[in-house]
Design a protein around this motif. Structure first.
Motif, short mmCIF file in Angstrom:
data_model
loop_
_atom_site.label_atom_id
_atom_site.label_comp_id
_atom_site.label_asym_id
_atom_site.label_seq_id
_atom_site.Cartn_x
_atom_site.Cartn_y
_atom_site.Cartn_z
N UNK A 145 0.89 -1.27 -0.03
CA UNK A 145 -0.09 0.04 -0.08
C UNK A 145 0.85 1.19 -0.02
N UNK A 146 1.59 1.29 -1.05
CA UNK A 146 2.67 2.55 -1.11
C UNK A 146 2.01 3.92 -0.98
N UNK A 147 0.97 4.01 -1.66
CA UNK A 147 0.23 5.38 -1.72
C UNK A 147 -0.18 6.12 -0.50
N UNK A 148 -0.59 4.82 0.65
CA UNK A 148 -0.84 5.53 1.99
C UNK A 148 0.52 5.46 2.96
N UNK A 149 1.12 4.25 2.71
CA UNK A 149 2.50 3.87 3.79
C UNK A 149 3.71 4.85 3.16
N UNK A 150 3.90 5.01 1.99
CA UNK A 150 4.88 6.10 1.63
C UNK A 150 4.59 7.40 1.27
N UNK A 151 3.75 7.73 0.17
CA UNK A 151 3.41 8.81 -0.32
C UNK A 151 2.65 9.57 0.66
N UNK A 152 1.60 9.27 1.26
CA UNK A 152 1.06 10.15 2.18
C UNK A 152 1.52 10.20 3.58
N UNK A 153 2.47 9.26 3.90
CA UNK A 153 3.25 9.10 4.90
C UNK A 153 4.14 10.43 5.06
N UNK A 154 4.63 10.57 4.07
CA UNK A 154 5.83 11.54 3.76
C UNK A 154 4.97 13.13 4.07
N UNK A 155 3.95 13.09 3.70
CA UNK A 155 3.14 14.42 3.96
C UNK A 155 2.97 14.78 5.37
N UNK A 156 2.49 13.65 6.00
CA UNK A 156 2.17 13.91 7.49
C UNK A 156 3.49 13.76 8.38
N UNK A 157 4.53 13.48 7.93
CA UNK A 157 5.91 13.27 8.91
C UNK A 157 6.72 14.50 8.72
#
Length: 157
Positions: A145-157
């Motif tokens: 699930x890279x869209x949530x665990x990598x892409x979106x993760x970079x936005x909130x961290x």
């Protein structure tokens, strides 16, 4: 809630129209597209910040994404927060799914939920998977699930 590009440039049109334009532009350039939608969240003090992404993959040629952030003071259990993430992704997927059908673009909903029972997020796996599949969408969980665990993760961290 305002959508923006990865470079920070705001999207002024309704997101559905911007997605339509992106699909038309990219397919006219000869790219085969796949879209992955995912949400991640981060608790920071009393705030919970959510980031939802629409990731456009150009088969063999990279990709780009649209981003939306929102902060709330609502306190969630880990299971509730995982399911709120999924519901945010489904909301966007549902809004856009007729475009993906019209233009024959494959779409997946990605959940930032671990398939390994040793992780806390796994508490929400069954419900999240049922919710996404029940809506008729393709489902991916960690580690795919890279869209949530990598892409979106970079936005909130």
């Amino acid at each position: 809630m305002q959508w923006r590009r990865f470079n920070g440039e705001p999207i002024h049109l309704p997101v559905k129209e911007e997605v339509r334009r992106a699909i038309i532009r990219e397919t006219a350039s000869g790219y085969r597209l796949k879209v992955c939608i995912g949400t991640d969240s981060q608790v920071k003090g009393l705030d919970t910040e959510f980031a939802t992404v629409i990731v456009f993959l150009r088969e063999g040629h990279g990709g780009f994404m649209f981003i939306q952030n929102e902060k709330t003071r609502t306190s969630y259990s880990i299971k509730e927060r995982m399911l709120v993430e999924v519901s945010r992704s489904i909301e966007i997927a549902y809004e856009l799914c007729d475009l993906f059908t019209e233009y024959e673009v494959d779409m997946e909903v990605h959940a930032d939920i671990n398939t390994n029972p040793q992780f806390k997020s796994n508490l929400a796996l069954r419900e999240a998977m049922g919710y996404i599949l029940g809506m008729g969408f393709a489902f991916k969980a960690k580690p795919e699930a890279f869209a949530s665990s990598c892409c979106a993760d970079k936005i909130v961290n």
